[in-house]
Design an enzyme around this catalytic site. Structure first.
Site, PDB file in Angstrom:
ATOM      1  N   CYS A 150     147.694 -46.327  21.854  1.00  0.00           N
ATOM      2  CA  CYS A 150     146.355 -46.168  22.413  1.00  0.00           C
ATOM      3  C   CYS A 150     146.272 -44.877  23.222  1.00  0.00           C
ATOM      4  CB  CYS A 150     146.019 -47.340  23.325  1.00  0.00           C
ATOM      5  SG  CYS A 150     146.149 -48.949  22.543  1.00  0.00           S
ATOM      6  N   LYS A 196     151.070 -42.021  16.129  1.00  0.00           N
ATOM      7  CA  LYS A 196     152.012 -40.917  16.298  1.00  0.00           C
ATOM      8  C   LYS A 196     153.079 -41.261  17.326  1.00  0.00           C
ATOM      9  CE  LYS A 196     153.444 -36.603  15.894  1.00  0.00           C
ATOM     10  NZ  LYS A 196     154.117 -36.160  14.666  1.00  0.00           N
TER      11      LYS A 196
END
Length: 605
Positions: free
Chosen positions: A2, A600
């Site tokens: 997040c 990522k």
């Protein structure tokens, strides 16, 4: 995973939040939202499932404010939806909260404290904002005291929290545990972010936060306290990155840009870590600690794990030190028997990988020395390890890692050379790493200049297949794992990398007409064996592609690599795999940079 952003003291809060969230898109997300307050009695909550572009359209022109928080959500508790998107709101609409992490005991907290509350979402985050509200309204605590009390109930949960109180609209309340958050220091304003890239256009000076700390942020004031409520003094660090480095420029996708940057990354590492004579420039204390080790343990996840497999071969061949490579999520809860004097090397692009950090915390508890090799200065693992070496690869935005992988291998080669020389290993003395990295850089350039060739191969062999296999032996096997992962990540092809000698032990049963099998051949002692394996699958109808070093090439080979030292061939053989994955994804019409369901930076376990 997040992304979190916040700002106080800027009239342009909405654009700052939206632009910041866009810069965090690479972390992966499925929904997004912002809350802003103009301090004149007007506030706005806007949430949307989907991309930041969708959120921006929903925000429109009417939403404005000088203080606000924003979030990109990657679903952990509850499906992707507007209701589950952040910010989450207390029942009375007073408190707004964004959160990265996982609250392990949220069900118990609901039953103990909030059994009378009707929840509007499925998230663990809503439990926290409702608790803060409960402690303020029912117990008369201040917002800060209620926030602190709530944090004290969360046990070992991971969190990065950013809280706003509608009745104190210029204040941001911040807390973290196992999840990255930074405070950006401005003049007359301050910002909060989970990654400095989000706010580099606002400031380049940031304060790191440590686990258990709480911060009260106002436009002209930042107060950090520890778990006991005692004040903490800390100086900001400066991020020496031009915001333009994180832009795509003329490239259609970040991944292609980052593939193209690899030759210069090799040259940059040589400039930073090698002197004019080609001798490594490595901290003496680090070398002393490495010399004292009887075994190295490389701990990593995903692509970094694959880089570690190559690194292990470098440390063993150049420094003659036994080296093991472990998946961090497995090592964290299944620690193997260790040698008497272990040394740990953590490979992590972001420096925030939750599984690797869990191992590092255990390593620190056992008082073993450690090194983090990362691309991000002042990241959590870089702060908490004994030593740190930076990759100097520049921001890597695409979810599928490319230049960080090759940088990790190159830096391990330099470190292995340094250690080998320090312990009088002839192989290390003879290994001209400066010259070899120069050859690698030139070889990479020749490969990335042949993009049309790789697009043609991708269209022919991979575009319409449901599965693909990458095979090799030794270092080529390690690269097979990485190149298969690249195809899997961004083109959604069921791709597997495995040791070619294992073909006959089961996998060959999956070979049928036109099944793509990519063989990597860069090691002289196993070249014939891998070719034999390729002939076996070709006889069963497979469509074979060969990636072969020039010195081992034969008529009919598909991709010819420039010749470099066999120990560094992974730096070249991976590039065709990166480009094949890129062009397969591109020609499928997929989002190359932001593949589905992936993040990522994996900051939760």
């Amino acid at each position: 995973m997040c992304g979190i952003v916040g700002v106080t003291g800027k009239d342009s809060a909405v654009s700052i939040l939206l632009n910041g969230l866009e810069k965090l898109e690479y972390r992966g997300y499925d929904s997004a939202g912002i809350y802003v307050n103009d301090q004149d009695g007007h506030d706005y909550l806007v949430k949307e499932k989907g991309r930041i572009d969708d959120l921006r359209k929903e925000v429109g022109e009417a939403v404005h404010g000088s203080t606000g928080i924003g979030h990109t959500r990657w679903a952990t508790h509850g499906e992707p939806s507007v209701a589950n998107a952040h910010p989450q709101v207390s029942a009375d609409g007073r408190f707004y909260l964004v959160h990265n992490g996982v609250i392990e005991n949220f069900e118990d907290l609901k039953q103990t404290y909030l059994s009378d509350v009707t929840f509007k979402s499925q998230t663990d985050t809503e439990v926290i904002v409702q608790l803060v509200d409960r402690f303020v309204t029912k117990e008369g605590l201040s917002t800060l005291a209620a926030f602190r009390k709530t944090l004290g109930l969360l046990g070992h949960s991971s969190y990065g929290f950013l809280l706003m109180d509608k009745e104190d609209p210029d204040t941001l309340y911040v807390a973290k545990n196992k999840s990255p958050l930074l405070i950006g220091v401005g003049e007359g304003f301050n910002v909060v972010c989970s990654d400095s890239l989000a706010m580099l256009d606002q400031t380049k000076d940031f304060l790191e936060l440590h686990d258990g700390e709480i911060v009260v942020v106002k436009p002209d004031e930042i107060k950090i306290t520890n778990q006991a409520g005692e004040p903490v003094e800390r100086k900001p660090f400066h991020v020496d990155i031009d915001a333009a480095q994180a832009d795509k420029g003329t490239y259609p996708f970040y991944m292609l840009k980052e593939i193209d940057e690899q030759p210069n990354v090799m040259r940059k590492l040589s400039q930073v870590y090698l002197n004019d004579a080609g001798d490594p420039i490595i901290n003496d204390d680090l070398l002393t600690a490495l010399k004292a080790a009887d075994r190295l343990y490389i701990v990593a996840a995903g692509t970094s794990y694959h880089a570690g497999l190559v690194g292990a071969k470098l440390f063993e061949s150049l420094a003659n030190v036994p080296t093991e490579v472990h998946v961090s999520s497995e090592f964290a809860y299944n620690q193997p028997l260790l040698s008497a004097h272990p040394f740990f090397i953590f490979l992590t692009q972001s420096g925030e990988t939750a599984d690797s950090r869990e191992v590092l915390l255990n390593v620190n508890d056992q008082h073993f020395p450690s090194l983090t090799i990362t691309n991000v200065p002042n990241s959590t693992l870089s702060r908490e390890a004994t030593y740190t070496l930076l990759l100097h690869a520049g921001p890597e935005i695409a979810v599928a890692s490319t230049k960080a992988y090759t940088a990790q291998i190159a830096l391990q080669a330099i470190l292995a050379k340094a250690l080998g020389v320090a312990v009088d290993q002839p192989a290390a003395t003879a290994f001209d790493v400066k010259q070899q990295l120069a050859l690698v850089a030139n070889g990479m350039q020749s490969l990335v200049d042949e993009k049309a060739t790789f697009e043609k191969i991708a269209k022919s062999a991979l575009l319409n297949t449901p599965n693909a296999f990458y095979i090799g032996r030794g270092l080529d096997y390690a690269v097979s794992l990485e190149t298969a992962l690249k195809l899997k990540e961004i083109s959604y092809v069921q791709a597997e990398g495995f040791a070619s000698g294992e073909l006959k032990h089961g996998t060959i049963a999956l070979i049928e007409k036109d099944t793509p099998v990519i063989g990597i051949i860069t090691q002289k002692n196993t070249a014939g064996l891998t070719r034999s394996n390729l002939q076996e699958v070709a006889a069963r109808g497979a469509k074979t592609v060969t990636i072969v070093t020039d010195s081992l090439a034969k008529d009919g080979d598909t991709v010819i690599l420039p010749t470099v030292d066999e120990r560094l061939t992974a730096l070249l053989s991976v590039v065709p795999g990166q480009l094949l994955a890129y062009y397969t994804s591109l020609n499928k019409g997929l989002d190359v940079d932001k593949p589905r369901n992936l993040a990522k930076s994996v900051t939760v376990e």
